[in-house]
Design a protein around this motif. Sequence first.
Motif, PDB file in Angstrom:
ATOM      1  N   PHE A 187       1.085  -0.934   0.179  1.00 26.40           N
ATOM      2  CA  PHE A 187      -0.249   0.182  -0.164  1.00 26.40           C
ATOM      3  C   PHE A 187       1.133   1.235   0.516  1.00 26.40           C
ATOM      4  O   PHE A 187       2.007   1.184   0.755  1.00 26.40           O
ATOM      5  N   SER A 188       0.661   2.538  -0.835  1.00 28.08           N
ATOM      6  CA  SER A 188       1.323   3.668  -1.098  1.00 28.08           C
ATOM      7  C   SER A 188       1.479   3.948   0.523  1.00 28.08           C
ATOM      8  O   SER A 188       2.219   5.327   0.546  1.00 28.08           O
ATOM      9  N   SER A 189       0.203   3.925   1.610  1.00 37.64           N
ATOM     10  CA  SER A 189       0.676   4.820   2.816  1.00 37.64           C
ATOM     11  C   SER A 189      -0.680   4.237   3.668  1.00 37.64           C
ATOM     12  O   SER A 189      -1.662   3.995   3.147  1.00 37.64           O
ATOM     13  N   PHE A 190      -0.503   4.247   4.543  1.00 33.84           N
ATOM     14  CA  PHE A 190      -1.576   4.132   5.698  1.00 33.84           C
ATOM     15  C   PHE A 190      -2.797   4.905   5.312  1.00 33.84           C
ATOM     16  O   PHE A 190      -4.451   4.525   5.900  1.00 33.84           O
ATOM     17  N   ARG A 191      -2.954   6.243   5.666  1.00 35.35           N
ATOM     18  CA  ARG A 191      -4.037   6.543   5.017  1.00 35.35           C
ATOM     19  C   ARG A 191      -5.015   6.675   2.871  1.00 35.35           C
ATOM     20  O   ARG A 191      -6.023   5.969   3.619  1.00 35.35           O
ATOM     21  N   GLU A 192      -3.781   6.198   3.155  1.00 37.61           N
ATOM     22  CA  GLU A 192      -4.653   5.410   1.702  1.00 37.61           C
ATOM     23  C   GLU A 192      -5.436   4.068   1.249  1.00 37.61           C
ATOM     24  O   GLU A 192      -6.487   3.873   0.972  1.00 37.61           O
ATOM     25  N   ILE A 193      -4.538   3.645   2.082  1.00 36.55           N
ATOM     26  CA  ILE A 193      -5.006   2.304   2.356  1.00 36.55           C
ATOM     27  C   ILE A 193      -6.292   1.764   3.573  1.00 36.55           C
ATOM     28  O   ILE A 193      -7.673   0.996   3.126  1.00 36.55           O
ATOM     29  N   ALA A 194      -6.374   2.938   4.376  1.00 35.31           N
ATOM     30  CA  ALA A 194      -7.857   2.537   5.075  1.00 35.31           C
ATOM     31  C   ALA A 194      -8.516   3.241   4.016  1.00 35.31           C
ATOM     32  O   ALA A 194     -10.096   2.990   4.781  1.00 35.31           O
ATOM     33  N   TYR A 195      -8.690   4.538   3.446  1.00 37.70           N
ATOM     34  CA  TYR A 195     -10.032   5.417   2.295  1.00 37.70           C
ATOM     35  C   TYR A 195     -10.250   3.630   1.535  1.00 37.70           C
ATOM     36  O   TYR A 195     -11.903   2.993   1.239  1.00 37.70           O
ATOM     37  N   ASP A 196      -9.848   2.950   1.006  1.00 41.65           N
ATOM     38  CA  ASP A 196     -10.043   1.480   1.051  1.00 41.65           C
ATOM     39  C   ASP A 196     -11.151   0.973   1.130  1.00 41.65           C
ATOM     40  O   ASP A 196     -12.081  -0.033   0.975  1.00 41.65           O
ATOM     41  N   ARG A 197     -10.184   0.651   3.284  1.00 41.45           N
ATOM     42  CA  ARG A 197     -11.001  -0.574   3.628  1.00 41.45           C
ATOM     43  C   ARG A 197     -12.579  -0.373   4.354  1.00 41.45           C
ATOM     44  O   ARG A 197     -13.141  -1.150   4.261  1.00 41.45           O
ATOM     45  N   VAL A 198     -12.711   0.736   3.875  1.00 36.97           N
ATOM     46  CA  VAL A 198     -13.706   1.408   4.545  1.00 36.97           C
ATOM     47  C   VAL A 198     -14.482   1.148   3.203  1.00 36.97           C
ATOM     48  O   VAL A 198     -16.058   1.122   3.131  1.00 36.97           O
ATOM     49  N   GLY A 199     -14.057   1.928   1.794  1.00 40.46           N
ATOM     50  CA  GLY A 199     -14.658   1.383   0.753  1.00 40.46           C
ATOM     51  C   GLY A 199     -15.347   0.152   1.031  1.00 40.46           C
ATOM     52  O   GLY A 199     -16.788  -0.342   0.163  1.00 40.46           O
ATOM     53  N   GLN A 200     -14.266  -0.645   0.979  1.00 45.79           N
ATOM     54  CA  GLN A 200     -14.514  -2.443   0.334  1.00 45.79           C
ATOM     55  C   GLN A 200     -15.379  -2.596   1.284  1.00 45.79           C
ATOM     56  O   GLN A 200     -16.447  -3.588   1.337  1.00 45.79           O
ATOM     57  N   PHE A 202     -18.255  -1.726   2.428  1.00 45.29           N
ATOM     58  CA  PHE A 202     -19.505  -1.217   1.629  1.00 45.29           C
ATOM     59  C   PHE A 202     -19.045  -1.564  -0.064  1.00 45.29           C
ATOM     60  O   PHE A 202     -20.650  -1.217  -0.868  1.00 45.29           O
ATOM     61  N   ARG A 203     -18.646  -1.622  -0.840  1.00 46.83           N
ATOM     62  CA  ARG A 203     -18.323  -2.943  -1.879  1.00 46.83           C
ATOM     63  C   ARG A 203     -18.655  -1.530  -2.776  1.00 46.83           C
ATOM     64  O   ARG A 203     -18.834  -1.275  -3.388  1.00 46.83           O
ATOM     65  N   THR A 204     -17.718  -0.241  -2.413  1.00 53.02           N
ATOM     66  CA  THR A 204     -17.244   1.112  -3.059  1.00 53.02           C
ATOM     67  C   THR A 204     -15.938   1.205  -3.043  1.00 53.02           C
ATOM     68  O   THR A 204     -14.846   0.455  -2.899  1.00 53.02           O
ATOM     69  N   GLY A 205     -15.754   2.409  -3.672  1.00 56.54           N
ATOM     70  CA  GLY A 205     -14.217   2.574  -4.173  1.00 56.54           C
ATOM     71  C   GLY A 205     -13.582   3.008  -3.009  1.00 56.54           C
ATOM     72  O   GLY A 205     -14.666   3.614  -1.572  1.00 56.54           O
ATOM     73  N   ASP A 256      -6.294  -6.536  -8.478  1.00 57.15           N
ATOM     74  CA  ASP A 256      -5.398  -6.787  -7.351  1.00 57.15           C
ATOM     75  C   ASP A 256      -6.831  -6.343  -6.022  1.00 57.15           C
ATOM     76  O   ASP A 256      -7.380  -5.261  -6.858  1.00 57.15           O
ATOM     77  N   SER A 257      -7.657  -7.066  -5.926  1.00 52.38           N
ATOM     78  CA  SER A 257      -9.358  -6.679  -5.962  1.00 52.38           C
ATOM     79  C   SER A 257      -8.693  -6.078  -3.862  1.00 52.38           C
ATOM     80  O   SER A 257      -9.865  -5.490  -3.077  1.00 52.38           O
ATOM     81  N   ASN A 258      -7.897  -6.368  -3.349  1.00 53.78           N
ATOM     82  CA  ASN A 258      -7.436  -6.490  -1.760  1.00 53.78           C
ATOM     83  C   ASN A 258      -6.788  -4.909  -1.391  1.00 53.78           C
ATOM     84  O   ASN A 258      -7.164  -4.121  -1.244  1.00 53.78           O
ATOM     85  N   ILE A 259      -5.308  -4.586  -2.273  1.00 51.38           N
ATOM     86  CA  ILE A 259      -4.687  -3.392  -2.355  1.00 51.38           C
ATOM     87  C   ILE A 259      -4.241  -2.798  -3.619  1.00 51.38           C
ATOM     88  O   ILE A 259      -3.804  -3.375  -4.790  1.00 51.38           O
ATOM     89  N   PRO A 260      -5.774  -2.136  -4.394  1.00 51.91           N
ATOM     90  CA  PRO A 260      -5.853  -1.536  -5.646  1.00 51.91           C
ATOM     91  C   PRO A 260      -4.421  -1.002  -6.301  1.00 51.91           C
ATOM     92  O   PRO A 260      -2.954  -0.721  -5.641  1.00 51.91           O
ATOM     93  N   ALA A 282      -3.760 -10.825 -12.875  1.00 54.51           N
ATOM     94  CA  ALA A 282      -3.304 -11.402 -11.223  1.00 54.51           C
ATOM     95  C   ALA A 282      -3.949 -10.445  -9.948  1.00 54.51           C
ATOM     96  O   ALA A 282      -3.994  -9.122  -9.948  1.00 54.51           O
ATOM     97  N   ASP A 283      -4.290 -10.911  -9.123  1.00 57.19           N
ATOM     98  CA  ASP A 283      -5.047 -10.567  -8.058  1.00 57.19           C
ATOM     99  C   ASP A 283      -4.529 -10.134  -6.958  1.00 57.19           C
ATOM    100  O   ASP A 283      -3.433 -10.318  -7.843  1.00 57.19           O
ATOM    101  N   HIS A 284      -4.507 -10.175  -5.928  1.00 54.22           N
ATOM    102  CA  HIS A 284      -3.071  -9.922  -4.680  1.00 54.22           C
ATOM    103  C   HIS A 284      -2.167 -10.943  -4.668  1.00 54.22           C
ATOM    104  O   HIS A 284      -2.985 -11.772  -4.029  1.00 54.22           O
ATOM    105  N   CYS A 285      -1.876 -10.074  -4.738  1.00 53.43           N
ATOM    106  CA  CYS A 285      -0.372 -10.983  -4.756  1.00 53.43           C
ATOM    107  C   CYS A 285       0.010 -12.954  -5.582  1.00 53.43           C
ATOM    108  O   CYS A 285       0.353 -13.477  -4.807  1.00 53.43           O
ATOM    109  N   GLY A 286      -0.393 -12.441  -6.533  1.00 52.60           N
ATOM    110  CA  GLY A 286      -1.021 -13.357  -7.160  1.00 52.60           C
ATOM    111  C   GLY A 286      -0.193 -13.690  -8.400  1.00 52.60           C
ATOM    112  O   GLY A 286      -0.519 -14.830  -9.268  1.00 52.60           O
ATOM    113  N   ALA A 287       0.959 -12.857  -8.519  1.00 50.09           N
ATOM    114  CA  ALA A 287       1.955 -13.844  -9.589  1.00 50.09           C
ATOM    115  C   ALA A 287       2.394 -14.552  -9.545  1.00 50.09           C
ATOM    116  O   ALA A 287       3.128 -15.038 -10.792  1.00 50.09           O
TER     117      ALA A 287
END
Length: 327
Positions: A187-200, A202-205, A256-260, A282-287
């Motif tokens: 993840f690029s920053s903890f704040r940025e991934i926090a926004y993702d987690r809240v959105g995930q 509720f299945r939003t961005g 990647d559906s976990n960490i875009p 490839a999805d999350h860590c799928g390489a």
Amino acid sequence: MRPRRPLRLGVLLLLGYLVLSFTAGVFVAEGTLHPGRRSLTAKDETLAQGIAGNHDSDLSDVTIPARDGVTLSAWSIRPRKSNGKAVILLHGLSDNRLGMIGYAELLMGHGFSILMPDARGHGASGGQLATFGLLESDDIRRWFDWLQQNQHPGCIFGFAESMGAAQLLQSLQGEPHFCAVAAESPFSSFREIAYDRVGQFFRTGPWLGRTVLRPIVEVAFGYARWKYHMDFEQVSPERIVAMTKVPVMLIHGQIDSNIPIRHSRRIAAGNRHVVLWEVPNADHCGAITIAHRELEQKLIGWFDGYSNPASNAAFDNVQRRALVAAD
């Protein structure tokens, strides 16, 4: 009297929203700092011993103290026909060192010695909190020092995935001596991934976490600072990599559906020397599953390119980018 009723209703709704945001923020903070622990079992140890034996390597248990006194645990795996170089492998959230065994096999096959730590709060390592790089950065530096002092490898590399990838990149702020590192799905920053987690949830961005539900994120950050004295604003691999001189290769699945994938793109955008391999389908860590052969070629090529000062000079920007170009 009637005009006051909508006002009262609005005040009540606002108060309810604030109370809900506070409660949810505390819940999110506690859950994030106390992830599930996947314990390391005797069966895991037996499995790893067998894999090491199959690769003509010796496995041993290692423990070191962290700065705060927590005991950190790892496996050290040394091929009998070593190439003189070592790789620190770091796992993801709620996993343990065994989760990196596939990468260990790949690297052992090329003669690399392997150090596989359990992150604090995970596996057999001590600690109750996962701090996503705040404390783990120093833990990684201590593992680096242990390798230098006990095995004296010619080069020490780092490879990690997900949470471990972010921790590895965060550690570059204070450990500039890696010959090179590779990080998958950070993840690029903890704040940025926090926004993702809240959105995930509720299945939003991430827009939902940045706007309507942003108070939840702010409460979670504030609560962590107040109760645990942890400032997660400081967790920013994007900022650290922008300043590092350590060669960095990023690997990220395009779906990647976990960490875009935008997280790795943000990190790469801040440092023109960073190389990003975007893995199709490839999805999350799928390489390692989707493109195992390509991963092996690119990862070994990346490490080999930075194995000594002479090869570092020859391994210029054109060659580095060619290494991760689409096949």
